[in-house]
Design a protein around this motif. Structure first.
Motif, PDB file in Angstrom:
ATOM      1  N   ASP A  73       0.818  -1.215   0.000  1.00 21.38           N
ATOM      2  CA  ASP A  73       0.000   0.000   0.000  1.00 21.38           C
ATOM      3  C   ASP A  73       0.856   1.272   0.000  1.00 21.38           C
ATOM      4  O   ASP A  73       0.493   2.268  -0.639  1.00 21.38           O
ATOM      5  CB  ASP A  73      -0.948   0.002   1.200  1.00 21.38           C
ATOM      6  N   ILE A  74       1.979   1.258   0.712  1.00 21.54           N
ATOM      7  CA  ILE A  74       2.861   2.428   0.695  1.00 21.54           C
ATOM      8  C   ILE A  74       3.429   2.637  -0.705  1.00 21.54           C
ATOM      9  O   ILE A  74       3.445   3.763  -1.227  1.00 21.54           O
ATOM     10  CB  ILE A  74       4.001   2.280   1.725  1.00 21.54           C
ATOM     11  N   LEU A  75       3.876   1.557  -1.346  1.00 25.12           N
ATOM     12  CA  LEU A  75       4.446   1.683  -2.685  1.00 25.12           C
ATOM     13  C   LEU A  75       3.399   2.158  -3.682  1.00 25.12           C
ATOM     14  O   LEU A  75       3.689   2.983  -4.562  1.00 25.12           O
ATOM     15  CB  LEU A  75       5.033   0.340  -3.122  1.00 25.12           C
ATOM     16  N   SER A  76       2.182   1.675  -3.557  1.00 24.71           N
ATOM     17  CA  SER A  76       1.098   2.119  -4.419  1.00 24.71           C
ATOM     18  C   SER A  76       0.831   3.607  -4.227  1.00 24.71           C
ATOM     19  O   SER A  76       0.634   4.351  -5.195  1.00 24.71           O
ATOM     20  CB  SER A  76      -0.165   1.298  -4.134  1.00 24.71           C
ATOM     21  N   TRP A  77       0.836   4.051  -2.977  1.00 22.18           N
ATOM     22  CA  TRP A  77       0.629   5.473  -2.661  1.00 22.18           C
ATOM     23  C   TRP A  77       1.737   6.316  -3.275  1.00 22.18           C
ATOM     24  O   TRP A  77       1.481   7.380  -3.857  1.00 22.18           O
ATOM     25  CB  TRP A  77       0.586   5.650  -1.145  1.00 22.18           C
ATOM     26  N   VAL A  78       2.978   5.867  -3.153  1.00 19.06           N
ATOM     27  CA  VAL A  78       4.114   6.609  -3.701  1.00 19.06           C
ATOM     28  C   VAL A  78       3.969   6.767  -5.211  1.00 19.06           C
ATOM     29  O   VAL A  78       4.103   7.871  -5.756  1.00 19.06           O
ATOM     30  CB  VAL A  78       5.443   5.899  -3.369  1.00 19.06           C
ATOM     31  N   ASN A  79       3.700   5.681  -5.910  1.00 22.74           N
ATOM     32  CA  ASN A  79       3.632   5.739  -7.364  1.00 22.74           C
ATOM     33  C   ASN A  79       2.448   6.564  -7.850  1.00 22.74           C
ATOM     34  O   ASN A  79       2.553   7.286  -8.842  1.00 22.74           O
ATOM     35  CB  ASN A  79       3.581   4.324  -7.945  1.00 22.74           C
ATOM     36  N   LYS A  80       1.341   6.492  -7.144  1.00 26.09           N
ATOM     37  CA  LYS A  80       0.180   7.303  -7.514  1.00 26.09           C
ATOM     38  C   LYS A  80       0.503   8.789  -7.399  1.00 26.09           C
ATOM     39  O   LYS A  80       0.219   9.578  -8.319  1.00 26.09           O
ATOM     40  CB  LYS A  80      -1.007   6.951  -6.618  1.00 26.09           C
ATOM     41  N   ASN A  81       1.123   9.191  -6.287  1.00 27.47           N
ATOM     42  CA  ASN A  81       1.407  10.606  -6.072  1.00 27.47           C
ATOM     43  C   ASN A  81       2.542  11.114  -6.956  1.00 27.47           C
ATOM     44  O   ASN A  81       2.497  12.246  -7.447  1.00 27.47           O
ATOM     45  CB  ASN A  81       1.734  10.850  -4.600  1.00 27.47           C
ATOM     46  N   CYS A  82       3.550  10.273  -7.181  1.00 23.87           N
ATOM     47  CA  CYS A  82       4.655  10.697  -8.034  1.00 23.87           C
ATOM     48  C   CYS A  82       4.223  10.794  -9.500  1.00 23.87           C
ATOM     49  O   CYS A  82       4.756  11.615 -10.258  1.00 23.87           O
ATOM     50  CB  CYS A  82       5.844   9.755  -7.882  1.00 23.87           C
ATOM     51  N   LYS A  83       3.280   9.975  -9.892  1.00 22.67           N
ATOM     52  CA  LYS A  83       2.753  10.097 -11.252  1.00 22.67           C
ATOM     53  C   LYS A  83       2.027  11.428 -11.412  1.00 22.67           C
ATOM     54  O   LYS A  83       2.196  12.124 -12.430  1.00 22.67           O
ATOM     55  CB  LYS A  83       1.806   8.945 -11.574  1.00 22.67           C
ATOM     56  N   GLU A  84       1.237  11.818 -10.421  1.00 22.32           N
ATOM     57  CA  GLU A  84       0.512  13.075 -10.499  1.00 22.32           C
ATOM     58  C   GLU A  84       1.450  14.281 -10.478  1.00 22.32           C
ATOM     59  O   GLU A  84       1.225  15.262 -11.187  1.00 22.32           O
ATOM     60  CB  GLU A  84      -0.477  13.173  -9.331  1.00 22.32           C
TER      61      GLU A  84
END
Length: 228
Positions: free
Chosen positions: A79-90
């Motif tokens: 879940d942390i990695l998913s959060w990181v990639n979602k925010n860094c993509k934005e």
């Protein structure tokens, strides 16, 4: 005349969207005698490369094991990695981050009143970003200015920044203390020097400050280096 900021240091932060879930699911101190939860004495010896008082799973526990339920920890990693990639993509149109250390991928840090962490970096051959999840009782993380001119800028006669009244004073601060809300994840370049100032007494769960740290790299680079 114009000012252009060169080589700026980004600090990225936001509340982890699943914090409330993990706050309810995780028992901070399962079957642990808090009076026996001590620091690794090797870290505070005169000849140690460390200078800190912290109980950490980074190298304090066997194989970096958490005190917490292993299934919850594995889910937290995802879940942390998913959060990181979602925010860094934005923010940057980048979404290929993955954990860059074999073990431990995540490690916890427990601090009680007046415990601290010395200035350090997370520099590594494949580390791009590092992160800290402020899970419980957050206190400041201190980011240090790596500009070696800082001692020359500080006025020793008066003990203050000679640029204190200047519009460029923020460029010459020796450090910045950042205190996020509980549940916040902070991302920063792995090369940035940072530390934890002595933790104040907040009288909650014995004053324990609990954070979770990790390092990130790009998937393609990690695969090319042969790290699995």
């Amino acid at each position: 005349m114009k000012i252009e900021s060169l080589f700026t240091t980004p600090v990225i932060f936001d509340v982890f969207d699943k914090h409330n879930y993990y706050k309810n699911e995780i028992d901070l101190f399962p079957n642990v005698d808090l009076n026996n939860l001590t620091v690794d004495e090797d870290r505070i010896l005169p000849n140690s490369i460390w200078d800190c008082k912290v109980h950490s799973s980074f190298d304090f526990t066997p194989n970096g094991e958490f005190l917490w339920d292993s299934e919850i920890v594995e889910k937290l990693k995802i879940d942390i990695l998913s959060w990181v990639n979602k925010n860094c993509k934005e923010l940057f149109n980048l979404q290929n981050f993955t954990y860059s250390d074999k073990e431990p991928v995540l490690w916890y840090n427990f601090y009680r009143k007046e415990w601290y962490q010395e200035m350090h970096t997370h520099v590594g051959p494949i580390n791009i970003l590092s992160g800290c999840y402020f899970f419980h009782n957050p206190s400041a993380i201190r980011f240090h200015n790596s500009d070696r001119r800082i001692p020359l800028i500080m006025d020793n006669n008066y003990g203050k920044n000679i640029f204190a009244n200047s519009s460029i004073r923020n460029y010459s601060q020796p450090y910045v203390d950042f205190t996020p809300d509980e549940g916040t994840i902070v991302l920063f370049p792995s090369s940035v020097e940072h530390s934890v100032p002595p933790v104040p007494d907040n009288n909650d769960e014995g004053g324990w400050r609990v954070s979770i740290s990790f390092n990130l790299g790009f998937s393609e680079i990690i695969k090319s280096k042969g790290v699995k």
